[in-house]
Motif scaffolding. Sequence first.
Motif, mmCIF file in Angstrom:
data_model
loop_
_atom_site.group_PDB
_atom_site.id
_atom_site.type_symbol
_atom_site.label_atom_id
_atom_site.label_comp_id
_atom_site.label_asym_id
_atom_site.label_seq_id
_atom_site.Cartn_x
_atom_site.Cartn_y
_atom_site.Cartn_z
ATOM 1 N N MET A 200 0.845 -1.194 0.000
ATOM 2 C CA MET A 200 0.000 0.000 0.000
ATOM 3 C C MET A 200 0.877 1.239 0.000
ATOM 4 N N SER A 201 0.518 2.225 -0.804
ATOM 5 C CA SER A 201 1.330 3.434 -0.887
ATOM 6 C C SER A 201 1.046 4.345 0.301
ATOM 7 N N GLN A 202 1.999 5.198 0.582
ATOM 8 C CA GLN A 202 1.860 6.152 1.668
ATOM 9 C C GLN A 202 1.019 7.329 1.208
ATOM 10 N N GLN A 203 0.196 7.834 2.112
ATOM 11 C CA GLN A 203 -0.640 8.986 1.793
ATOM 12 C C GLN A 203 0.234 10.219 1.538
ATOM 13 N N ILE A 204 -0.133 11.012 0.544
ATOM 14 C CA ILE A 204 0.558 12.257 0.231
ATOM 15 C C ILE A 204 -0.304 13.405 0.736
ATOM 16 N N ARG A 205 0.290 14.255 1.571
ATOM 17 C CA ARG A 205 -0.436 15.416 2.107
ATOM 18 C C ARG A 205 0.049 16.668 1.405
ATOM 19 N N ALA A 206 -0.886 17.353 0.726
ATOM 20 C CA ALA A 206 -0.554 18.555 -0.037
ATOM 21 C C ALA A 206 -1.287 19.758 0.537
ATOM 22 N N LEU A 207 -0.554 20.862 0.713
ATOM 23 C CA LEU A 207 -1.145 22.121 1.118
ATOM 24 C C LEU A 207 -1.286 22.985 -0.128
ATOM 25 N N VAL A 208 -2.517 23.421 -0.423
ATOM 26 C CA VAL A 208 -2.793 24.224 -1.619
ATOM 27 C C VAL A 208 -3.180 25.633 -1.157
ATOM 28 N N VAL A 209 -2.307 26.612 -1.459
ATOM 29 C CA VAL A 209 -2.486 27.981 -0.973
ATOM 30 C C VAL A 209 -2.732 28.909 -2.163
ATOM 31 N N ASP A 210 -3.940 29.458 -2.228
ATOM 32 C CA ASP A 210 -4.297 30.393 -3.299
ATOM 33 C C ASP A 210 -5.516 31.170 -2.827
ATOM 34 N N ASP A 211 -5.558 32.469 -3.099
ATOM 35 C CA ASP A 211 -6.711 33.255 -2.675
ATOM 36 C C ASP A 211 -7.938 33.012 -3.553
ATOM 37 N N SER A 212 -7.750 32.353 -4.683
ATOM 38 C CA SER A 212 -8.871 32.019 -5.555
ATOM 39 C C SER A 212 -9.363 30.602 -5.253
ATOM 40 N N GLN A 213 -10.601 30.504 -4.796
ATOM 41 C CA GLN A 213 -11.158 29.184 -4.498
ATOM 42 C C GLN A 213 -11.197 28.328 -5.768
ATOM 43 N N ALA A 214 -11.527 28.946 -6.899
ATOM 44 C CA ALA A 214 -11.586 28.207 -8.163
ATOM 45 C C ALA A 214 -10.220 27.612 -8.506
ATOM 46 N N MET A 215 -9.157 28.374 -8.285
ATOM 47 C CA MET A 215 -7.808 27.878 -8.577
ATOM 48 C C MET A 215 -7.417 26.764 -7.611
ATOM 49 N N ARG A 216 -7.756 26.930 -6.315
ATOM 50 C CA ARG A 216 -7.474 25.850 -5.345
ATOM 51 C C ARG A 216 -8.173 24.574 -5.781
ATOM 52 N N ARG A 217 -9.438 24.700 -6.162
ATOM 53 C CA ARG A 217 -10.212 23.521 -6.588
ATOM 54 C C ARG A 217 -9.573 22.870 -7.822
ATOM 55 N N SER A 218 -9.135 23.697 -8.769
ATOM 56 C CA SER A 218 -8.519 23.189 -9.994
ATOM 57 C C SER A 218 -7.234 22.410 -9.681
ATOM 58 N N ILE A 219 -6.394 22.969 -8.824
ATOM 59 C CA ILE A 219 -5.146 22.293 -8.444
ATOM 60 C C ILE A 219 -5.449 21.004 -7.674
ATOM 61 N N MET A 220 -6.407 21.087 -6.741
ATOM 62 C CA MET A 220 -6.747 19.893 -5.961
ATOM 63 C C MET A 220 -7.329 18.797 -6.854
ATOM 64 N N TYR A 221 -8.136 19.191 -7.820
ATOM 65 C CA TYR A 221 -8.703 18.223 -8.758
ATOM 66 C C TYR A 221 -7.574 17.503 -9.502
ATOM 67 N N ALA A 222 -6.580 18.257 -9.943
ATOM 68 C CA ALA A 222 -5.437 17.647 -10.642
ATOM 69 C C ALA A 222 -4.683 16.710 -9.704
ATOM 70 N N LEU A 223 -4.413 17.159 -8.487
ATOM 71 C CA LEU A 223 -3.637 16.341 -7.541
ATOM 72 C C LEU A 223 -4.360 15.060 -7.158
ATOM 73 N N GLN A 224 -5.675 15.127 -7.096
ATOM 74 C CA GLN A 224 -6.428 13.960 -6.661
ATOM 75 C C GLN A 224 -6.480 12.853 -7.711
ATOM 76 N N ARG A 225 -5.914 13.125 -8.891
ATOM 77 C CA ARG A 225 -5.753 12.051 -9.877
ATOM 78 C C ARG A 225 -4.630 11.108 -9.457
ATOM 79 N N LEU A 226 -3.760 11.576 -8.574
ATOM 80 C CA LEU A 226 -2.717 10.706 -8.020
ATOM 81 C C LEU A 226 -3.363 9.839 -6.946
ATOM 82 N N THR A 227 -2.765 8.724 -6.649
ATOM 83 C CA THR A 227 -3.316 7.819 -5.649
ATOM 84 C C THR A 227 -3.041 8.336 -4.249
ATOM 85 N N ASP A 228 -4.062 8.320 -3.410
ATOM 86 C CA ASP A 228 -3.891 8.585 -1.980
ATOM 87 C C ASP A 228 -3.357 9.979 -1.658
ATOM 88 N N VAL A 229 -3.956 11.007 -2.260
ATOM 89 C CA VAL A 229 -3.567 12.387 -1.977
ATOM 90 C C VAL A 229 -4.648 13.038 -1.120
#
Length: 127
Positions: free
Chosen positions: A1-30
């Motif tokens: 089993m892979s280790q969980q990846i914890r990412a901090l996404v810092v942006d004043d635009s909620q839309a941009m945070r969502r876009s980056i998080m959507y991309a990151l969540q294509r990786l396993t266990d983020v």
Amino acid sequence: MSQQIRALVVDDSQAMRRSIMYALQRLTDVVCIEAQDGVEGLKKLATQGRFDLVMTDINMPLMDGLKLIHHIRQTEDHRAVPIVVVTTEGATADRERAMALGATAYLVKPVQARVVLDTVKELLKLG
């Protein structure tokens, strides 16, 4: 089993945070934690344990991304965490300043999800 990846996404635009998080969540266990500016980002770094990755914008209220990078690099706990800048600031001087402060990678908006993923995979040495 892979280790969980914890990412901090810092942006004043909620839309941009969502876009980056959507991309990151294509990786396993983020798991993505959001912050809307550098001040909130620092608080989350200080209180929410280990992070494997920080994604930050430059232009934000209260504390910009460059100050955030500087503060992260001063702390023992997160000194080595990869920091990816995702910003509209495309000038060479902005890139050089961010990299000199300790950013690991620099992406200019608009950025494709594939580019975000490829950059993160390379930094975290994922297959």
